[in-house]
Write a protein that holds these residues in place. Structure first.
Motif, PDB file in Angstrom:
ATOM      1  N   GLY A 223       0.733  -1.377  -0.046  1.00 14.26           N
ATOM      2  CA  GLY A 223       0.226  -0.101   0.091  1.00 14.26           C
ATOM      3  C   GLY A 223       0.922   1.130  -0.015  1.00 14.26           C
ATOM      4  O   GLY A 223       0.509   2.162  -0.631  1.00 14.26           O
ATOM      5  N   LEU A 224       1.902   1.113   0.798  1.00 15.58           N
ATOM      6  CA  LEU A 224       2.827   2.547   0.966  1.00 15.58           C
ATOM      7  C   LEU A 224       3.705   2.572  -0.651  1.00 15.58           C
ATOM      8  O   LEU A 224       3.500   3.802  -0.927  1.00 15.58           O
ATOM      9  N   PHE A 225       4.025   1.729  -0.725  1.00 11.76           N
ATOM     10  CA  PHE A 225       4.803   1.763  -2.154  1.00 11.76           C
ATOM     11  C   PHE A 225       3.963   2.122  -3.260  1.00 11.76           C
ATOM     12  O   PHE A 225       4.464   2.977  -4.038  1.00 11.76           O
ATOM     13  N   ALA A 226       2.900   1.566  -3.536  1.00  7.12           N
ATOM     14  CA  ALA A 226       2.059   1.985  -4.508  1.00  7.12           C
ATOM     15  C   ALA A 226       1.524   3.215  -4.847  1.00  7.12           C
ATOM     16  O   ALA A 226       1.402   3.962  -5.655  1.00  7.12           O
ATOM     17  N   GLU A 227       1.340   3.752  -3.205  1.00  3.07           N
ATOM     18  CA  GLU A 227       0.896   5.256  -3.370  1.00  3.07           C
ATOM     19  C   GLU A 227       1.795   6.207  -3.219  1.00  3.07           C
ATOM     20  O   GLU A 227       1.599   7.229  -3.742  1.00  3.07           O
ATOM     21  N   ASN A 228       2.983   5.987  -2.735  1.00  4.01           N
ATOM     22  CA  ASN A 228       4.124   7.026  -2.637  1.00  4.01           C
ATOM     23  C   ASN A 228       5.483   6.688  -3.184  1.00  4.01           C
ATOM     24  O   ASN A 228       6.243   7.654  -3.527  1.00  4.01           O
ATOM     25  N   GLY A 229       5.759   5.626  -3.914  1.00  7.56           N
ATOM     26  CA  GLY A 229       6.953   5.311  -4.344  1.00  7.56           C
ATOM     27  C   GLY A 229       7.829   4.371  -3.392  1.00  7.56           C
ATOM     28  O   GLY A 229       7.766   4.752  -2.264  1.00  7.56           O
ATOM     29  N   ILE A 230       8.553   3.733  -4.024  1.00  2.04           N
ATOM     30  CA  ILE A 230       9.269   2.664  -2.910  1.00  2.04           C
ATOM     31  C   ILE A 230      10.675   3.564  -2.356  1.00  2.04           C
ATOM     32  O   ILE A 230      10.677   3.532  -1.200  1.00  2.04           O
ATOM     33  N   GLU A 231      11.072   4.580  -3.259  1.00  2.38           N
ATOM     34  CA  GLU A 231      12.266   5.247  -2.923  1.00  2.38           C
ATOM     35  C   GLU A 231      11.914   6.398  -1.834  1.00  2.38           C
ATOM     36  O   GLU A 231      12.553   6.878  -0.955  1.00  2.38           O
TER      37      GLU A 231
END
Length: 222
Positions: free
Chosen positions: A22-30
């Motif tokens: 959820g966090l990666f999809a919304e904000n990007g992994i970096e």
């Protein structure tokens, strides 16, 4: 380790992966730190590092999880006697229509894949580390390739006999890769920045996917 303790560990790992997705999809992994993930997962950051030593390791596991979800969707739809009775072209048409629906219902998947590709490129992750991830993708890819192969065999799909020289020389693998890259690029564009400019809003997202799919189908129909 007791069975109960092992199950609890597996549940924690699954929770971490789901929260990270959820966090990666919304904000990007970096843009997401291990501290952010620990907070979202409601565990200490030291505990997080016991399960995943690096963000790279975690990101790959999340990518495998994301593709497994997609594979389940395809497997649920494209099994059974009705689907098996379709011509190759009809199977491909059905597959592409499900893809169109996925853009609306699973936008987070397309944005995540975009961020993941950017992350592994920047971090120069080796192909060896991505072997399990690629294996997961191949499960879904095979469904599309089988539809193309069936269409060639039953005569409902033809690009080798096309009057267009480029299409006539294309192999099934070349056609498949080009089709999927085109669809994914458009889906990712629409998921992440599809309404960034005023002109982007002039054509509804689903309509753009529909037009591209029909361009592909017209090119492939015998």
């Amino acid at each position: 380790m007791s069975e109960k303790r092992s199950e609890k560990k597996d549940e924690r790992i699954q929770s971490i992966i789901e929260c990270s997705y959820g966090l990666f999809a919304e904000n990007g992994i970096e843009n997401i730190s291990m501290n952010d993930i620990a907070a979202k997962s409601k565990i200490g950051v030291a505990s997080l590092y016991r399960y995943f030593q690096t963000k790279e390791e975690l990101a790959i596991e999340v990518a495998i999880y994301a593709w497994n979800l997609e594979t389940q969707v395809f497997n649920e739809v494209f099994t059974g006697k009705e689907y098996e009775g379709f011509t190759g072209f009809e199977q491909l048409k059905e597959l592409l229509e499900v893809f169109s629906e996925a853009l609306v219902t699973q936008r987070s998947f397309f944005s995540f894949v975009y961020y993941f590709d950017s992350f592994i490129k920047k971090e120069k992750v080796s192909s060896e580390k991505l072997a399990e991830y690629e294996k997961t993708i191949l499960g879904t890819n095979r469904i599309v390739i089988q539809a193309l192969e069936k269409g060639i065999a039953d005569g409902s799909i033809s690009f080798n006999g096309s009057k267009n020289e480029v299409l006539a020389r294309a192999s099934i693998q070349e056609m498949f890769i080009t089709m999927m890259h085109s669809l994914f690029c458009l889906a990712q564009k629409l998921s992440i920045s599809g309404d960034l400019l005023a002109m982007d809003k002039s054509v509804e997202s689903r309509k753009q996917i529909e037009i591209l799919i029909n361009i592909l189908l017209v090119a492939l129909k015998n």
